[in-house]
Write an enzyme that holds these catalytic residues in place. Structure first.
Site, PDB file in Angstrom:
ATOM      1  N   HIS A 157     -10.719  -6.655  42.544  1.00 50.66           N
ATOM      2  CA  HIS A 157     -10.759  -7.869  41.718  1.00 50.66           C
ATOM      3  C   HIS A 157     -12.156  -8.146  41.168  1.00 50.66           C
ATOM      4  O   HIS A 157     -12.324  -9.067  40.377  1.00 50.66           O
ATOM      5  CB  HIS A 157     -10.279  -9.071  42.540  1.00 50.66           C
ATOM      6  CG  HIS A 157      -8.813  -8.982  42.868  1.00 50.66           C
ATOM      7  ND1 HIS A 157      -7.860  -9.740  42.244  1.00 50.66           N
ATOM      8  CD2 HIS A 157      -8.132  -8.178  43.733  1.00 50.66           C
ATOM      9  CE1 HIS A 157      -6.657  -9.434  42.713  1.00 50.66           C
ATOM     10  NE2 HIS A 157      -6.803  -8.486  43.623  1.00 50.66           N
ATOM     11  N   ASP A 351     -18.685 -10.920  36.375  1.00 56.02           N
ATOM     12  CA  ASP A 351     -17.462 -11.403  37.013  1.00 56.02           C
ATOM     13  C   ASP A 351     -16.381 -10.369  36.799  1.00 56.02           C
ATOM     14  O   ASP A 351     -16.296  -9.782  35.714  1.00 56.02           O
ATOM     15  CB  ASP A 351     -17.031 -12.737  36.371  1.00 56.02           C
ATOM     16  CG  ASP A 351     -16.400 -13.674  37.388  1.00 56.02           C
ATOM     17  OD1 ASP A 351     -15.861 -13.177  38.388  1.00 56.02           O
ATOM     18  OD2 ASP A 351     -16.452 -14.895  37.176  1.00 56.02           O
TER      19      ASP A 351
HETATM   20  O1  F6P Z   1     -11.985 -12.196  43.861  1.00 57.09           O
HETATM   21  C1  F6P Z   1     -12.873 -11.890  44.847  1.00 57.09           C
HETATM   22  C2  F6P Z   1     -12.659 -12.666  46.132  1.00 57.09           C
HETATM   23  O2  F6P Z   1     -13.387 -12.133  47.180  1.00 57.09           O
HETATM   24  C3  F6P Z   1     -11.214 -12.724  46.556  1.00 57.09           C
HETATM   25  O3  F6P Z   1     -10.892 -11.649  47.386  1.00 57.09           O
HETATM   26  C4  F6P Z   1     -11.147 -14.060  47.230  1.00 57.09           C
HETATM   27  O4  F6P Z   1      -9.880 -14.621  47.103  1.00 57.09           O
HETATM   28  C5  F6P Z   1     -12.179 -14.915  46.490  1.00 57.09           C
HETATM   29  O5  F6P Z   1     -13.100 -14.005  45.954  1.00 57.09           O
HETATM   30  C6  F6P Z   1     -12.829 -15.953  47.397  1.00 57.09           C
HETATM   31  O6  F6P Z   1     -13.714 -15.352  48.308  1.00 57.09           O
HETATM   32  P1  F6P Z   1     -13.663 -15.552  49.894  1.00 57.09           P
HETATM   33  O7  F6P Z   1     -12.353 -14.980  50.365  1.00 57.09           O
HETATM   34  O8  F6P Z   1     -14.842 -14.785  50.401  1.00 57.09           O
HETATM   35  O9  F6P Z   1     -13.759 -17.015  50.109  1.00 57.09           O
END
Ligand code: F6P
Length: 447
Positions: A157, A351
Site C-alpha cells: 500500500h 504517499d
Molecule cells: O497504508 C499503510 C499503513 O501502514 C496501513 O497498513 C495501515 O492501515 C495504516 O498505514 C495505518 O498505520 P498503522 O497500522 O501503523 O497505524
C-alpha cells in the site's frame, strides 16, 4: 471458487462501524464483503507468550476474522522498529532517518514465521491468499515452506523505491528472494511497479509486480457527506467560520504527509497574499500515530510549535489562521467536514496512494465544488490530473495554489471536479480488488 484469505498486520474489528484510518482497512472491507473469506492478522493486543496460542475466531457476515496476540517485545522490534522505523522511511525515500538493527530484522522474520505457523492450519487447498503491506514481506515464502500450494498474492500500500535506494537495506537481497515466492505483487503506481521490478532484475529474480491503484467507495462516502452536513459537529464548524473559507488537511501524524511543509506553505500564503488575511481557516486534523517511534514524537513537537507560532504571528483576537487537532474525528463527521471545505490540502512528500484526495472529491457538492490541491508525489497524482498540482517541497507553490483555489471561478471548479469525480467513480475499492484477484487467479505459478 474457494475462499479469499486476507492477511494484514491490522485487522478491523468486525462489528465496529468506525474503522481506523488508512487505505488498507477501507479498501479491503469491500473486497471481503459478500465473499466467503478469512481475515487473519494481529489482534492489537499483547500477550506474555505468543508461541502456543490458538487464533481467536469471530465470524461476522461472510467473513471469519482470525487474530493472534504479540508480545510487547515482538511489537517493539517487529512493528515499531523494523516495520515503521526502517521499512516505512526506506519506502518513502527517507534513507537519512532509517535505523537498522539485526535484532529487529530477526524478530521481524520470527513474527512472520509465527503468522505462517498460526495461519497454515486454517488454510484450505482452494483458497486464494492475499497478503498486505510491508509488515509481511516474507510471509509468502514462509507459507510455501510450510507446504502451502494455493495462489499467494501480495499488495503493497506504500511506495516502493528503485534498487539504488532499496540496496541501502542490509537485508534487501534476502527480502527480495523471499518476495519472489508471491505469484503476483500489486503496487499502487506504474512507477512503483517499475521500481520493484528493477529490484528483482538486479537480483536475477523474475519480475512480478504490476500496478493496481486503490480506490474508495465513492457512493457510500458521498452519501455520508450529504447526511452529515446536518450533524452537530459540522454545523458548529460551519457557524464558527463566520463566512471564512475552510481549507482542510486530514492526515495521520506522519512525516511522510508533509504537514510542516504544508503549514510553511500556508504561512507563505498569508505573507504573500495579505489581502486574504482573516478570510481563511486551515483546519488540520492529524490523529497521533505510531507514538512509540522517535521520529513521530519529534514531528509532534515540531507541529505543536509551528501551529502556535503561526497563530501568534498572524492571528488576531478574533481570528486564528490555523486550527490544529491531534485527536481523531469519526469518519462520518470527517465526511461532513469534507463536504463544506472550500479547499483540500493533500500534500504528502511521498504517499502510496492517498485516499483523502479521493474522499474529498466524493464528498463535494457538484453545484459548488471546492478545489483539490494535490502533491505531485502522491500515488493519486497520475489519476487526478485535474487537481491543482503542487510540489510539496515548494512552499511558494503551495501558497500560490491556495490563492488559486480560493479565488477559482465556479465554472473552473466544476470542470475540474467533474473530471476528478469521473475517475474516483470509475476506479472504486471493489474494482481494485476484483482486478487484482482476477489477475492473481490467472497467473501461472512460477516455481
Ligand atoms: O497504508 C499503510 C499503513 O501502514 C496501513 O497498513 C495501515 O492501515 C495504516 O498505514 C495505518 O498505520 P498503522 O497500522 O501503523 O497505524
Amino acid at each position: 471458487m474457494g475462499r479469499l484469505v486476507v492477511v494484514s498486520n491490522r485487522v478491523p474489528a468486525p462489528r465496529e462501524r468506525n474503522q481506523p484510518a488508512g487505505g488498507l482497512a477501507v479498501g479491503l472491507r469491500d473486497a471481503v464483503r459478500g465473499t466467503e473469506s478469512l481475515w487473519f492478522g494481529w489482534s492489537g493486543r499483547h500477550t506474555s507468550q505468543s508461541k502456543d496460542q490458538t487464533p481467536k475466531l469471530d465470524t461476522h457476515e461472510s467473513c471469519t476474522y482470525a487474530t493472534i496476540d504479540l508480545t510487547r517485545s515482538e511489537y517493539e522490534h517487529f512493528y515499531e522498529n523494523f516495520s515503521n522505523g526502517l521499512l516505512w522511511p526506506l519506502c518513502h525515500y527517507r534513507i537519512g532517518i532509517i535505523n537498522y538493527k539485526r535484532l529487529d530484522y530477526q524478530v521481524y522474520r520470527e513474527v512472520n514465521a509465527l503468522f505462517a505457523d498460526q495461519l497454515a492450519p486454517l488454510l484450505r487447498e482452494d483458497d486464494t491468499i492475499w497478503i498486505h503491506d510491508y509488515h509481511l514481506f516474507p510471509l509468502g515464502a514462509k507459507l510455501r515452506r510450510r507446504g502451502v500450494k494455493a495462489k499467494i498474492g501480495f499488495f503493497l500500500h506504500i511506495p516502493f523505491p528503485p534498487w539504488s535506494v532499496t540496496r541501502v537495506l542490509p537485508c534487501a537481497e534476502e527480502m527480495l528472494r523471499e518476495m519472489a515466492a508471491y505469484d503476483l505483487i500489486g503496487v499502487q503506481t506504474a512507477e512503483d511497479a517499475s521500481n520493484m521490478n528493477s529490484c528483482f532484475e538486479a537480483n536475477n529474480l523474475p519480475a512480478r509486480a504490476a500496478h493496481f491503484p486503490i480506490g474508495i467507495d465513492p457512493v457510500e462516502f458521498g452519501e455520508q457527506a450529504v447526511r452529515n452536513v446536518m450533524a452537530e459537529e459540522v454545523q458548529r464548524l460551519h457557524a464558527s467560520l463566520r463566512g471564512r473559507k475552510l481549507i482542510l488537511g486530514v492526515d495521520r501524524l506522519d512525516y511522510s504527509k508533509g504537514i510542516p511543509e504544508r503549514i510553511h506553505g500556508y504561512e507563505t500564503f498569508l505573507n504573500r497574499y495579505p489581502e486574504h488575511k482573516g478570510e481563511t481557516v486551515l483546519l488540520q486534523i492529524t490523529p497521533v500515530s505510531r507514538a512509540g517511534v522517535a521520529s513521530y514524537r519529534a514531528l509532534r513537537r515540531e507541529l505543536d510549535e509551528m501551529a502556535g507560532h503561526i497563530n501568534a504571528m498572524h492571528g488576531n483576537f478574533d481570528w486564528s489562521p490555523i486550527r490544529y487537532l491531534t485527536q481523531s474525528v469519526p469518519r462520518e463527521v470527517l465526511a461532513g467536514f469534507h463536504r463544506i471545505a472550500d479547499v483540500a490540502l493533500v500534500t504528502p512528500l511521498r504517499d502510496g496512494m492517498n485516499l483523502v484526495a479521493k474522499e474529498f472529491v466524493a464528498a463535494q457538492s457538484p453545484d459548488d465544488p471546492g478545489a483539490l490541491i494535490l502533491s505531485s508525489l502522491a500515488g493519486a497524482a497520475p489519476e487526478m490530473e485535474e487537481a491543482l498540482m503542487v510540489n510539496p517541497y515548494d512552499h511558494e507553490g503551495i501558497a500560490d495554489a491556495i490563492h488559486a483555489g480560493i479565488t477559482m471561478s465556479l465554472e473552473e471548479r466544476q470542470r475540474r471536479w467533474q473530471a476528478l469525480h469521473r475517475d474516483v467513480t470509475q476506479n472504486t475499492a471493489a474494482n481494485w480488488a476484483d482486478r487484482f484477484l482476477d489477475m492473481l487467479r490467472e497467473t501461472e505459478r512460477q516455481e
